[in-house]
Scaffold this active site. Structure first.
Site, short mmCIF file in Angstrom:
data_model
loop_
_atom_site.label_atom_id
_atom_site.label_comp_id
_atom_site.label_asym_id
_atom_site.label_seq_id
_atom_site.Cartn_x
_atom_site.Cartn_y
_atom_site.Cartn_z
N CYS A 1 -2.63 -18.08 14.92
CA CYS A 1 -2.21 -17.27 16.07
C CYS A 1 -2.18 -18.16 17.32
O CYS A 1 -2.73 -19.26 17.31
CB CYS A 1 -3.20 -16.13 16.30
N ARG B 1 0.82 -1.20 0.00
CA ARG B 1 0.00 0.00 0.00
C ARG B 1 0.86 1.26 0.00
O ARG B 1 0.54 2.25 -0.63
CB ARG B 1 -0.92 -0.01 1.23
N TYR B 2 1.93 1.24 0.76
CA TYR B 2 2.81 2.40 0.88
C TYR B 2 3.97 2.28 -0.09
O TYR B 2 4.32 1.19 -0.52
CB TYR B 2 3.35 2.49 2.31
N CYS C 1 -10.31 -8.96 15.67
CA CYS C 1 -9.25 -9.12 14.67
C CYS C 1 -9.60 -8.42 13.36
O CYS C 1 -10.64 -8.65 12.77
CB CYS C 1 -9.02 -10.60 14.39
N ARG D 1 -8.18 -8.95 10.63
CA ARG D 1 -8.01 -9.87 9.52
C ARG D 1 -8.77 -11.18 9.75
O ARG D 1 -8.36 -12.24 9.27
CB ARG D 1 -6.52 -10.12 9.30
N CYS E 1 -7.96 -12.75 18.84
CA CYS E 1 -8.56 -11.51 19.36
C CYS E 1 -9.94 -11.36 18.71
O CYS E 1 -10.06 -11.46 17.49
CB CYS E 1 -7.70 -10.31 19.00
N ASP F 1 -11.16 -1.07 13.68
CA ASP F 1 -11.58 -1.14 12.27
C ASP F 1 -13.05 -1.53 12.14
O ASP F 1 -13.64 -2.13 13.05
CB ASP F 1 -10.71 -2.14 11.51
N ARG G 1 7.36 0.22 1.64
CA ARG G 1 7.29 -0.90 2.58
C ARG G 1 6.07 -1.77 2.30
O ARG G 1 5.07 -1.29 1.76
CB ARG G 1 7.26 -0.40 4.02
N LYS H 1 -2.92 4.38 7.30
CA LYS H 1 -3.11 4.93 8.64
C LYS H 1 -3.11 6.46 8.62
O LYS H 1 -2.22 7.07 8.05
CB LYS H 1 -1.98 4.44 9.54
N ASP I 1 -7.12 3.61 10.61
CA ASP I 1 -6.69 2.97 9.36
C ASP I 1 -7.86 3.17 8.40
O ASP I 1 -8.96 2.67 8.62
CB ASP I 1 -6.38 1.48 9.59
C1 LIG Z 1 0.51 -0.60 8.98
C2 LIG Z 1 0.96 -1.02 7.66
C3 LIG Z 1 2.29 -0.85 7.28
C4 LIG Z 1 3.33 -0.26 8.18
O1 LIG Z 1 3.02 1.07 8.47
P1 LIG Z 1 4.01 1.95 9.36
O2 LIG Z 1 3.26 3.22 9.55
O3 LIG Z 1 5.26 2.09 8.57
O4 LIG Z 1 4.23 1.21 10.63
C5 LIG Z 1 2.66 -1.25 6.01
N1 LIG Z 1 1.77 -1.76 5.16
C6 LIG Z 1 0.48 -1.91 5.49
C7 LIG Z 1 -0.47 -2.46 4.48
C8 LIG Z 1 0.02 -1.55 6.75
O5 LIG Z 1 -1.27 -1.72 7.09
#
Ligand SMILES: *Cc1c(COP(=O)(O)O)cnc(C)c1O
Length: 446
Positions: free
Chosen positions: A129, A116-117, A136, A138, A133, A297, A120, A341, A334
């Site tokens: 798990c 998504r980002y 959850c 997911r 939870c 969520d 990363r 986020k 989120d």
């Molecule tokens: C939370 C998340 C991350 C990591 O986010 P950070 O703000 O860098 O901790 C990376 N990818 C996805 C899809 C996430 O939900």
């Protein structure tokens, strides 16, 4: 347990279990509680809990004897009990509920990898798990013992990462990565470490909380081969901080793994400023830095855990300034639909005008900050060597508006909607009238 101020608990029902079994994570895992009969050895269940536990198709229930022992048997609204024992409220749909509220599936180039980002990825490597939870995020993929990721899935994930050089940070999650066999976990970590552009690896795990016995020296020996490795645990309430968790975190810290905590704001569990203050202060005592506090969520089964967003903002108000700065997590929503986020918090900037801003602190003290009159932005050459990496992703966003050549971000269809035929009947044919004035560019028109 070396002198820790935190308690160690064991429910009377497990008093006869020999210590060597109680402290063995395999025993904890194979003696998890999941039925009405199991729980009633510890405390009487409510009508609502019984109803949920006998419901077909309910999200999986499983609780280690260790974690179940943290529940106060005399308190029907115990904050740990609410996190892991289902109630009939879980069955109720609510407005806004979604199956995949974060649109993770849409962001997955290959199964289990959420990109998504820009720099990363989230890499889901198991559906299992130590305990489940109730809220959850997911739950749509987690828990099914017959459905998890295969070595072909891992290969496809790794293959995507090998050919995606913009990814410098891989976050292993699931499910819980620390429930995988050490052999499989090692194979994945090793393969990630062989990819030169992956700078850091992170693990998200609630195993230290649900089953601290799993954090053995063999496990930390394995993990510390793969530095820089970071780990986030998931603690929601001060009652989860025990001598056992303190010891597990101490082992991880000594293995050089920086620890963070992600918690979820949950109605009836931790939706209170004083509980949150105790939680974050106890976390830093065990050398865990609060990282995120999540708004719950819009996930199926979690409606009764949701709080207004204002609650989270009020909690940050109660923390910032009132306690150690590094004990204050970032409160995030989120974004439903997959926006990632979004941090929220109180406003400290009250007003601003030329060269002066008005601020307030946590006490309500209002002050001004005089800005410089002669500030010049730095020479572009200073940043040039560092610039490339972020601007290549096509996800420059609002920062791109400030830093780049883009003038606006438009909703879909904006341009078409706003073409109302003006170019055919301009007020004056001479197009020079409409050229930019070039104010500030040193090219003033004559
Ligand atoms: C939370 C998340 C991350 C990591 O986010 P950070 O703000 O860098 O901790 C990376 N990818 C996805 C899809 C996430 O939900």
């Amino acid at each position: 347990m070396s002198n820790t101020p935190f308690p160690s608990k064991r429910a009377p029902a497990f008093a006869d279990v020999p210590d060597e079994k109680w402290t063995d994570w395999r025993w904890q895992l194979s003696h998890r509680l999941n039925s009405v009969e199991d729980f009633e050895q510890l405390f009487p269940l409510s009508e609502s809990e019984r109803k949920a536990l006998s419901q077909q198709g309910l999200f999986r229930v499983d609780i280690t004897p260790y974690f179940a022992s943290l529940i106060d048997p005399d308190d029907p609204s115990d904050p740990i009990r609410k996190q892991v024992i289902p109630t009939a409220e879980e069955i109720l749909p609510y407005t806004g509920m979604m199956e995949d509220s974060l649109a993770e599936d849409r962001h997955s180039p290959v199964p289990g990898l959420v990109h998504r980002y820009p720099d990363r990825v989230l890499m889901l490597i198991t559906t299992q798990c130590a305990c489940y939870c109730r809220y959850c995020t997911r739950s749509r993929i987690v828990g099914d013992p017959s459905q998890t990721f295969s070595s072909e899935d891992f290969e496809a994930q790794l293959d995507y990462l090998r050919r995606t050089p913009q990814v410098r940070d891989v976050l292993l999650s699931g499910g819980d990565p620390l429930t995988l066999s050490p052999r499989v976990l090692e194979r994945i970590l090793r393969a990630l470490r062989e990819i030169p552009h992956i700078e850091i690896v992170r693990i998200g795990s609630r195993v230290p909380v649900f089953m601290p016995q799993r954090i053995t020296s063999e496990l930390t020996d394995l993990l510390q081969q793969f530095h820089p490795l970071w780990l986030n645990i998931h603690v929601n309430h001060p009652n989860e901080i025990t001598a056992e968790l303190a010891e597990a975190c101490d082992k991880l810290s000594r293995a050089g793994i920086p620890l963070g905590n992600q918690s979820v704001l949950l109605a009836g569990v931790n939706d209170d400023a004083f509980i949150q203050r105790r939680l974050v202060q106890d976390l830093v005592r065990i050398r865990v830095r609060p990282y995120y506090l999540y708004q719950c969520d819009l996930v199926e089964g979690a409606g009764h855990f949701r709080t207004p967003v204002a609650k989270g903002i009020g909690i940050i108000e109660a923390l910032r300034g009132h306690t150690s700065g590094f004990a204050v997590p970032t409160y995030v929503v989120d974004a439903p639909g997959g926006g990632g986020k979004i941090p929220l918090g109180p406003n400290y900037l009250i007003s601003m005008s030329d060269h002066k801003i008005v601020l307030r602190n946590y006490e309500g003290y209002i002050t001004t900050y005089e800005e410089p009159l002669d500030y010049k932005p730095p020479d572009a050459r200073l940043a040039a060597p560092f610039k490339k990496a972020i601007s290549e992703s096509g996800q420059d966003g609002v920062f791109g508006l400030l830093d780049g050549d883009e003038m606006s971000i438009k909703p879909e269809g904006f341009d078409q909607l706003h073409v109302r035929g003006g170019s055919q009947h301009r007020l004056r044919a001479d197009s020079s009238k409409w050229s930019p004035l070039g104010i500030g560019s040193g090219e003033e028109e004559e």
